[in-house]
Motif scaffolding. Structure first.
Motif, PDB file in Angstrom:
ATOM      1  N   GLY A  35      32.668  43.167 -67.372  1.00 26.40           N
ATOM      2  CA  GLY A  35      32.830  44.053 -68.525  1.00 26.40           C
ATOM      3  C   GLY A  35      34.138  44.822 -68.523  1.00 26.40           C
ATOM      4  N   TRP A  36      35.075  44.466 -67.642  1.00 27.15           N
ATOM      5  CA  TRP A  36      36.377  45.164 -67.546  1.00 27.15           C
ATOM      6  C   TRP A  36      37.470  44.119 -67.676  1.00 27.15           C
ATOM      7  N   TYR A  37      38.347  44.244 -68.703  1.00 31.93           N
ATOM      8  CA  TYR A  37      39.225  43.140 -69.059  1.00 31.93           C
ATOM      9  C   TYR A  37      40.719  43.463 -69.016  1.00 31.93           C
ATOM     10  N   LEU A  38      41.086  44.715 -68.769  1.00 25.11           N
ATOM     11  CA  LEU A  38      42.498  45.098 -68.634  1.00 25.11           C
ATOM     12  C   LEU A  38      42.651  46.102 -67.502  1.00 25.11           C
ATOM     13  N   LEU A  39      43.737  45.924 -66.725  1.00 24.91           N
ATOM     14  CA  LEU A  39      44.117  46.894 -65.685  1.00 24.91           C
ATOM     15  C   LEU A  39      42.943  47.233 -64.770  1.00 24.91           C
ATOM     16  N   GLY A  40      42.336  46.178 -64.240  1.00 24.31           N
ATOM     17  CA  GLY A  40      41.187  46.358 -63.360  1.00 24.31           C
ATOM     18  C   GLY A  40      41.401  45.764 -61.979  1.00 24.31           C
ATOM     19  N   GLN A  41      40.302  45.467 -61.336  1.00 18.60           N
ATOM     20  CA  GLN A  41      40.349  45.022 -59.944  1.00 18.60           C
ATOM     21  C   GLN A  41      40.984  43.654 -59.767  1.00 18.60           C
ATOM     22  N   GLU A  42      40.815  42.748 -60.743  1.00 17.51           N
ATOM     23  CA  GLU A  42      41.422  41.427 -60.613  1.00 17.51           C
ATOM     24  C   GLU A  42      42.942  41.533 -60.588  1.00 17.51           C
ATOM     25  N   LEU A  43      43.504  42.330 -61.486  1.00 17.18           N
ATOM     26  CA  LEU A  43      44.948  42.503 -61.517  1.00 17.18           C
ATOM     27  C   LEU A  43      45.438  43.191 -60.246  1.00 17.18           C
ATOM     28  N   GLU A  44      44.721  44.227 -59.828  1.00 16.65           N
ATOM     29  CA  GLU A  44      45.123  44.917 -58.598  1.00 16.65           C
ATOM     30  C   GLU A  44      45.111  43.961 -57.409  1.00 16.65           C
ATOM     31  N   SER A  45      44.111  43.107 -57.350  1.00 14.84           N
ATOM     32  CA  SER A  45      44.025  42.149 -56.247  1.00 14.84           C
ATOM     33  C   SER A  45      45.152  41.124 -56.336  1.00 14.84           C
ATOM     34  N   LEU A  46      45.409  40.607 -57.537  1.00 14.98           N
ATOM     35  CA  LEU A  46      46.504  39.650 -57.690  1.00 14.98           C
ATOM     36  C   LEU A  46      47.831  40.290 -57.299  1.00 14.98           C
ATOM     37  N   GLU A  47      48.067  41.507 -57.747  1.00 12.08           N
ATOM     38  CA  GLU A  47      49.327  42.174 -57.424  1.00 12.08           C
ATOM     39  C   GLU A  47      49.497  42.325 -55.916  1.00 12.08           C
ATOM     40  N   ARG A  48      48.440  42.675 -55.238  1.00  9.85           N
ATOM     41  CA  ARG A  48      48.501  42.823 -53.785  1.00  9.85           C
ATOM     42  C   ARG A  48      48.727  41.464 -53.111  1.00  9.85           C
ATOM     43  N   GLU A  49      47.998  40.449 -53.558  1.00  5.02           N
ATOM     44  CA  GLU A  49      48.098  39.124 -52.941  1.00  5.02           C
ATOM     45  C   GLU A  49      49.442  38.458 -53.234  1.00  5.02           C
ATOM     46  N   TYR A  50      49.942  38.628 -54.465  1.00  3.75           N
ATOM     47  CA  TYR A  50      51.208  37.966 -54.809  1.00  3.75           C
ATOM     48  C   TYR A  50      52.398  38.667 -54.151  1.00  3.75           C
ATOM     49  N   ALA A  51      52.337  39.993 -54.018  1.00  4.54           N
ATOM     50  CA  ALA A  51      53.389  40.699 -53.287  1.00  4.54           C
ATOM     51  C   ALA A  51      53.448  40.187 -51.849  1.00  4.54           C
ATOM     52  N   ALA A  52      52.300  40.037 -51.226  1.00  2.10           N
ATOM     53  CA  ALA A  52      52.265  39.533 -49.851  1.00  2.10           C
ATOM     54  C   ALA A  52      52.800  38.110 -49.791  1.00  2.10           C
ATOM     55  N   TYR A  53      52.430  37.296 -50.778  1.00  2.00           N
ATOM     56  CA  TYR A  53      52.921  35.911 -50.810  1.00  2.00           C
ATOM     57  C   TYR A  53      54.439  35.876 -50.904  1.00  2.00           C
ATOM     58  N   CYS A  54      55.001  36.755 -51.718  1.00  2.00           N
ATOM     59  CA  CYS A  54      56.457  36.797 -51.904  1.00  2.00           C
ATOM     60  C   CYS A  54      57.168  37.547 -50.785  1.00  2.00           C
ATOM     61  N   GLU A  55      56.407  38.022 -49.804  1.00  2.00           N
ATOM     62  CA  GLU A  55      56.962  38.712 -48.639  1.00  2.00           C
ATOM     63  C   GLU A  55      57.695  39.991 -49.039  1.00  2.00           C
ATOM     64  N   THR A  56      57.077  40.722 -49.971  1.00  2.00           N
ATOM     65  CA  THR A  56      57.621  42.001 -50.384  1.00  2.00           C
ATOM     66  C   THR A  56      56.460  42.993 -50.529  1.00  2.00           C
ATOM     67  N   ASP A  57      56.767  44.197 -50.991  1.00  2.00           N
ATOM     68  CA  ASP A  57      55.783  45.278 -50.917  1.00  2.00           C
ATOM     69  C   ASP A  57      54.994  45.521 -52.199  1.00  2.00           C
ATOM     70  N   HIS A  58      55.592  45.241 -53.350  1.00  2.00           N
ATOM     71  CA  HIS A  58      54.969  45.626 -54.615  1.00  2.00           C
ATOM     72  C   HIS A  58      55.060  44.494 -55.631  1.00  2.00           C
ATOM     73  N   CYS A  59      54.027  44.405 -56.450  1.00  2.15           N
ATOM     74  CA  CYS A  59      53.992  43.472 -57.570  1.00  2.15           C
ATOM     75  C   CYS A  59      53.363  44.198 -58.751  1.00  2.15           C
ATOM     76  N   VAL A  60      53.951  44.017 -59.934  1.00  4.79           N
ATOM     77  CA  VAL A  60      53.431  44.627 -61.156  1.00  4.79           C
ATOM     78  C   VAL A  60      53.231  43.517 -62.183  1.00  4.79           C
TER      79      VAL A  60
END
Length: 374
Positions: A35-60
């Motif tokens: 029931g949550w479709y914008l700026l939620g846990q999925e995006l936060e998780s992707l941002e964290r995972e993709y930043a780690a994948y790119c070997e940097t600290d932050h993803c937006v």
């Protein structure tokens, strides 16, 4: 086009869904049930995972690759009166991001062996108004970043990578997306890491930059109904974030498939290159590309493309019109022959079928038809 069983399409997106159907379907139901479709846990998780994948600290996460470029520039307060160095041979979005900030794109010619910006020609383009360099990792191959960063340090410039075509590529062992001060990524469906819609992201090691982009993407607000500056509506939605999290888990494997296909192309086409005046991609020793595209060059490009099309093989041209020759940039006053190397590439490049769901037999079929063409 010949639609026989031997046809080789340039790119098909549905097979990627079918390969991971259960995982995508689970992600869909997880988001819809939340029931949550914008700026939620999925995006936060992707941002964290993709930043780690790119070997940097932050993803937006943002709405598109173009938005990622534009918001990164805006976050550095680049605007009217400023100049940004861009490649003369690139997709027009690289230039459009600069224009959308009110700044002026300043083109620099490519190296013809890789298609990437020629670092040796950048110093001549730097003026007192230059604020940033925007190198593109074209076709999935990293630009030569060390000398670019050295130039930037000498002239107090910002470097924003256009990594839209290079998710997972490495430069001297380091992931793209962590090489400049910031990097813009596209999740357009055809990219190596593509959504089932549009999307993009900015990666950076700078926490203040990331914080400002988070505000700019959301109307200039960090607290609801409190607006720090005029912002934009550019948010990567929860459903696309969930799908991208699925694909991210398989990205290295799918990029390796691309490398295997590229290796097969190079092996099969090398004996034909001289005989048929085909120039194959060149990879520097320090580059580990991810082959978003496999691009050959030939002065008989249109005839070769027609021959392949008649035999059921799809191709594309990346890109047929250099930005300086586009009507969109007529106001900059460049003559059509102002950037002859960009023009030459535009007249010669041809992208062959490439993608993680392609198989080696498809590559052999393409090479066989190229061998028939003189």
């Amino acid at each position: 086009m010949n639609n026989s069983a031997n046809s080789v399409p340039f790119l098909e997106l549905k097979p990627a869904y079918l390969e991971l159907k259960d995982e995508f379907d689970e992600a869909y139901h997880r988001v819809m049930d939340s029931g949550w479709y914008l700026l939620g846990q999925e995006l936060e998780s992707l941002e964290r995972e993709y930043a780690a994948y790119c070997e940097t600290d932050h993803c937006v996460g943002v709405g598109s690759g173009l938005d990622a470029l534009m918001l990164a520039l805006r976050a550095y307060d680049i605007g009217p009166g400023d100049e940004v160095i861009v490649p003369s041979h690139t997709f027009i979005a690289t230039w459009l991001a600069v224009s959308q900030c009110g700044a002026t794109p300043v083109p620099v010619e490519p190296r013809c062996d890789t298609g990437n910006i020629d670092v040796g020609k950048i110093p001549a383009a730097i003026t007192t108004n230059t604020k940033a360099i925007l190198p593109v990792h074209l076709y999935g191959q990293p630009a030569d970043m060390d000398p670019i960063m050295e130039l930037a340090a000498q002239h107090d410039l910002v470097v924003i990578e256009d990594a839209a075509q290079a998710q997972g590529a490495r430069y001297k062992g380091q992931r793209v997306g962590s090489l400049g001060h910031a990097a813009a990524h596209s999740f357009y469906p055809g990219k190596n890491l593509g959504a089932f819609g549009d999307g993009g992201a900015v990666t950076t090691a700078d926490p203040k930059l990331a914080e400002r982009i988070r505000s700019l993407r959301n109307y200039g607000s960090q607290v609801k109904y409190h607006y720090d500056e005029p912002g934009f509506n550019s948010r990567l939605d929860e459903l696309q974030a969930a799908f991208l999290r699925v694909k991210l888990r398989h990205l290295d494997q799918w990029n390796q498939r691309r490398r295997d296909l590229a290796s097969a192309y190079l092996t099969e086409l090398s004996p034909l290159a001289t005989r048929h005046s085909i120039l194959l991609p060149t990879v520097p020793d320090w580059a580990d590309p991810v082959w978003h595209l496999f691009v050959i060059r030939t002065q008989q490009r249109d005839a070769v493309r027609e021959h392949l099309q008649q035999h059921g093989i799809g191709t594309q041209i990346h890109y047929p019109i250099p930005p300086h020759a586009s009507d969109a940039y007529r106001d900059l006053g460049f003559s059509l022959d102002a950037f002859p190397l960009a023009n030459q590439l535009a007249n010669e490049v041809l992208s062959l079928p490439m993608g993680p769901q392609l198989n080696i037999q498809n590559v052999y079929a393409v090479c066989k038809e190229l061998g028939y063409n003189g």
